[in-house]
Write an enzyme that holds these catalytic residues in place. Structure first.
Site, mmCIF file in Angstrom:
data_model
loop_
_atom_site.group_PDB
_atom_site.id
_atom_site.type_symbol
_atom_site.label_atom_id
_atom_site.label_comp_id
_atom_site.label_asym_id
_atom_site.label_seq_id
_atom_site.Cartn_x
_atom_site.Cartn_y
_atom_site.Cartn_z
ATOM 1 N N TYR A 9 -8.927 -10.448 3.229
ATOM 2 C CA TYR A 9 -10.194 -9.781 3.559
ATOM 3 C C TYR A 9 -10.993 -9.343 2.337
ATOM 4 C CZ TYR A 9 -7.478 -5.449 2.912
ATOM 5 O OH TYR A 9 -6.685 -4.450 2.405
ATOM 6 N N GLU A 10 -10.386 -9.394 1.147
ATOM 7 C CA GLU A 10 -11.124 -9.004 -0.059
ATOM 8 C C GLU A 10 -12.122 -10.073 -0.491
ATOM 9 O OE1 GLU A 10 -8.710 -6.874 -3.151
ATOM 10 O OE2 GLU A 10 -7.071 -7.244 -1.731
ATOM 11 N N HIS A 51 -5.654 -9.301 -0.747
ATOM 12 C CA HIS A 51 -5.616 -9.649 0.669
ATOM 13 C C HIS A 51 -6.740 -10.629 0.983
ATOM 14 C CE1 HIS A 51 -4.045 -5.574 0.081
ATOM 15 N NE2 HIS A 51 -3.260 -5.797 1.112
ATOM 16 N N MET A 75 -1.734 -6.851 7.200
ATOM 17 C CA MET A 75 -2.791 -7.736 6.706
ATOM 18 C C MET A 75 -2.392 -8.478 5.435
ATOM 19 S SD MET A 75 -5.976 -5.092 7.290
ATOM 20 C CE MET A 75 -6.092 -4.148 8.820
ATOM 21 N N SER A 76 -1.097 -8.697 5.235
ATOM 22 C CA SER A 76 -0.648 -9.311 3.973
ATOM 23 C C SER A 76 0.621 -10.123 4.206
ATOM 24 C CB SER A 76 -0.394 -8.217 2.931
ATOM 25 O OG SER A 76 0.730 -7.416 3.321
ATOM 26 N N ALA A 133 3.006 -2.125 3.925
ATOM 27 C CA ALA A 133 2.817 -1.067 4.908
ATOM 28 C C ALA A 133 2.358 -1.731 6.192
ATOM 29 C CB ALA A 133 1.774 -0.072 4.415
ATOM 30 N N SER A 181 0.817 -1.218 0.000
ATOM 31 C CA SER A 181 0.000 0.000 0.000
ATOM 32 C C SER A 181 0.847 1.262 0.000
ATOM 33 C CB SER A 181 -0.908 0.025 1.238
ATOM 34 O OG SER A 181 -1.816 -1.037 1.228
ATOM 35 N N ASN A 239 2.425 3.786 10.858
ATOM 36 C CA ASN A 239 1.760 4.249 12.085
ATOM 37 C C ASN A 239 2.205 3.399 13.266
ATOM 38 O OD1 ASN A 239 -0.163 2.239 10.535
ATOM 39 N ND2 ASN A 239 -0.681 2.034 12.698
ATOM 40 N N HIS A 255 -3.261 -0.004 -4.506
ATOM 41 C CA HIS A 255 -2.727 -1.195 -5.168
ATOM 42 C C HIS A 255 -3.115 -1.124 -6.646
ATOM 43 C CE1 HIS A 255 -1.462 -3.507 -1.565
ATOM 44 N NE2 HIS A 255 -2.334 -2.703 -0.991
ATOM 45 N N HIS A 282 -6.767 3.975 6.697
ATOM 46 C CA HIS A 282 -6.149 3.623 5.418
ATOM 47 C C HIS A 282 -5.583 4.862 4.739
ATOM 48 C CE1 HIS A 282 -5.169 0.996 2.161
ATOM 49 N NE2 HIS A 282 -5.871 1.687 1.297
#
Length: 274
Positions: A82-83, A80, A209-210, A111, A27, A233, A58, A245
């Site tokens: 979650y998609e 990902h 998350m990846s 990220a 990201s 962050n 992306h 995001h």
């Protein structure tokens, strides 16, 4: 989903091209792909069975060309878990296409949130190990022995020799590069403060998350792996800033310049042997 069809399509667009290194850009980190010389750009949508990202930041494009004098294949964007959809199969297609293209090394970037107060936004971290909290493994189900064994070791999933080369490149480029353990969280929500406290107890330094599914597929099929996190962050509960995001993309774009500098120094070092 035909990996052979995707590789054939890539071969038609760039005949005879054989990358030495492949990159996956996370990201907000896509500007690295803009430095590739004599690029051939192919949308994921044009490649049979390729996963098309649905998340901002992306691009969903494959770029072939030369970077710092090394032939590279750059995957600008990822999918990902979650998609939704058949995420496991789509992840396998992406990584195995890299393998079939002839690449020997896969460098993953992402990220991430930091669980270490001293490693704040703007930092780069070299992943030395991971914790899989996604709740799935893309290699579950029947095993295809043509790609790799049913059971395989993850002791050196993040290759020590590549790690040493990245540390050497970081010193040459004047970039601080601490090591860290990456924890993969399913998302799409950000973590709760209680989860972050638990993850710190488990030994995690980074959360995202990846990346972990790609590492699993890559090691299964014999690719050598390195991975970098761009810290966007401090994780939830560690600062007054609420993770978002938008912040991930903004900070990722800022860190991309340092990431680009590090990657170029790493590729320069490859000219003198692996």
């Amino acid at each position: 989903m035909s990996i052979e069809d995707a590789v054939h399509n890539i071969g038609e667009r760039r005949p005879g091209f054989r990358p030495r290194v492949a990159f996956v850009l996370g990201s907000g980190l896509g500007q690295v792909a803009e430095r590739i010389e004599a690029p051939t750009r192919i949308s994921y949508a044009e490649l049979p069975g390729f996963p098309v990202p649905t998340v901002a930041g992306h691009a969903g494009s494959l770029v072939l060309g030369r970077l710092a004098g090394v032939d590279v294949l750059c995957l600008n964007g990822r999918v990902h878990a979650y998609e939704g959809g058949d995420g496991a199969e789509r992840l396998k297609v992406l990584v195995r296409t890299v393998k079939q293209s002839g690449a020997e090394v896969l460098v993953l970037t992402n990220a991430a949130g930091s669980l270490r107060p001293e490693v704040g936004p703007g930092s780069l971290v070299l992943i030395r190990d991971h914790i899989n909290m996604l709740g799935f493994n893309p290699l579950q189900g029947p095993n295809d022995e043509a790609w790799g064994p049913r059971f395989f070791s993850m002791r050196d999933a993040y290759d020590p020799a590549l790690a040493a080369r990245f540390h050497e490149a970081a010193r040459a480029a004047g970039i601080a590069l601490p090591d860290g353990v990456y924890l993969a969280y399913p998302g799409p929500n950000f973590e709760t403060p209680a989860e972050i406290r638990a993850f710190r107890t488990l030994g995690a330094d980074l959360v995202g998350m990846s990346t972990v599914p790609e590492v699993l597929v890559a090691r299964h099929c014999g690719l050598t792996v390195a991975a970098l996190s761009a810290v966007t962050n401090l994780a939830e509960g560690m600062s007054e800033v609420t993770p978002s995001h938008a912040e991930t993309l903004e900070q990722g774009a800022k860190i991309a310049q340092s990431l680009e500098k590090l990657i170029l120094a790493f590729l320069e070092s490859l000219k003198h042997g692996v």
